[in-house]
Design a protein around this motif. Structure first.
Motif, PDB file in Angstrom:
ATOM      1  N   TYR A 166       0.831  -1.199   0.000  1.00 39.07           N
ATOM      2  CA  TYR A 166       0.000   0.000   0.000  1.00 39.07           C
ATOM      3  C   TYR A 166       0.871   1.258   0.000  1.00 39.07           C
ATOM      4  CZ  TYR A 166      -3.660   3.244   1.336  1.00 39.07           C
ATOM      5  OH  TYR A 166      -4.534   4.290   1.367  1.00 39.07           O
ATOM      6  N   ARG A 167       2.003   1.175   0.680  1.00 40.29           N
ATOM      7  CA  ARG A 167       2.923   2.305   0.730  1.00 40.29           C
ATOM      8  C   ARG A 167       3.508   2.589  -0.658  1.00 40.29           C
ATOM      9  NH1 ARG A 167       7.628   1.597   4.950  1.00 40.29           N
ATOM     10  NH2 ARG A 167       6.933  -0.447   4.386  1.00 40.29           N
ATOM     11  N   ASN A 168       3.769   1.526  -1.430  1.00 36.40           N
ATOM     12  CA  ASN A 168       4.284   1.704  -2.789  1.00 36.40           C
ATOM     13  C   ASN A 168       3.260   2.389  -3.696  1.00 36.40           C
ATOM     14  OD1 ASN A 168       6.661   0.465  -2.076  1.00 36.40           O
ATOM     15  ND2 ASN A 168       6.009  -1.557  -2.817  1.00 36.40           N
ATOM     16  N   LEU A 216       0.879   4.453  -2.714  1.00 36.28           N
ATOM     17  CA  LEU A 216       0.806   5.858  -2.311  1.00 36.28           C
ATOM     18  C   LEU A 216       1.992   6.651  -2.848  1.00 36.28           C
ATOM     19  CD1 LEU A 216      -0.467   5.659   1.378  1.00 36.28           C
ATOM     20  CD2 LEU A 216      -1.703   6.416  -0.641  1.00 36.28           C
ATOM     21  N   ALA A 217       3.177   6.052  -2.809  1.00 39.32           N
ATOM     22  CA  ALA A 217       4.361   6.730  -3.322  1.00 39.32           C
ATOM     23  C   ALA A 217       4.239   6.958  -4.829  1.00 39.32           C
ATOM     24  CB  ALA A 217       5.610   5.914  -3.017  1.00 39.32           C
ATOM     25  N   GLN A 247       1.447   7.273  -6.520  1.00 40.24           N
ATOM     26  CA  GLN A 247       0.452   8.333  -6.727  1.00 40.24           C
ATOM     27  C   GLN A 247       1.071   9.706  -6.502  1.00 40.24           C
ATOM     28  OE1 GLN A 247      -2.716   7.398  -4.036  1.00 40.24           O
ATOM     29  NE2 GLN A 247      -3.784   6.098  -5.521  1.00 40.24           N
ATOM     30  N   GLN A 248       1.870   9.815  -5.481  1.00 44.67           N
ATOM     31  CA  GLN A 248       2.478  11.099  -5.166  1.00 44.67           C
ATOM     32  C   GLN A 248       3.457  11.521  -6.264  1.00 44.67           C
ATOM     33  OE1 GLN A 248       4.560  11.135  -1.459  1.00 44.67           O
ATOM     34  NE2 GLN A 248       4.633  13.369  -1.347  1.00 44.67           N
TER      35      GLN A 248
END
Length: 83
Positions: A2-4, A6-7, A9-10
Motif C-alpha cells: 500500500y505504501r508503494n 501511495l508513493a 500516486q504522489q
C-alpha cells in the motif's frame, strides 16, 4: 504494498502538476487581419490552399451524396418487377 501505491500516486501527481507550461504565441490578431482584409475572396477560402481543398472535398461529397440519395429514392419509388 500500500505504501508503494501511495508513493507512486504522489510521484505521478507531482510530475503532472509541476511540469512547466509551454508558452504559446497568441495568433488571433494575425488571423483577424487575414480574415477581415478586403481581397475579394469569400471568407471560406481566405485560409489558403487547405481551405480550398476542404471546400472542394465537401462540395464533391455533397454532390455525390445528393445523387446517391436521388438514385435510392428512384429505386424505392419504382421497384423492379420480378419476372
Amino acid at each position: 504494498m500500500y505504501r508503494n501505491v501511495l508513493a507512486l500516486q504522489q510521484v505521478a501527481r507531482r510530475s503532472i502538476s509541476s511540469s512547466a507550461r509551454r508558452e504559446v504565441k497568441n495568433r488571433v490578431p494575425e488571423q483577424q487581419k487575414l480574415f477581415q482584409e478586403d481581397n475579394g475572396l469569400p471568407v471560406h477560402l481566405k485560409g489558403g490552399p487547405a481551405d480550398a481543398l476542404l471546400y472542394r472535398t465537401t462540395m464533391t461529397l455533397t454532390v455525390f451524396g445528393t445523387g446517391y440519395v436521388l438514385y435510392e429514392l428512384w429505386n424505392a419509388a419504382f421497384p423492379k418487377k420480378k419476372p
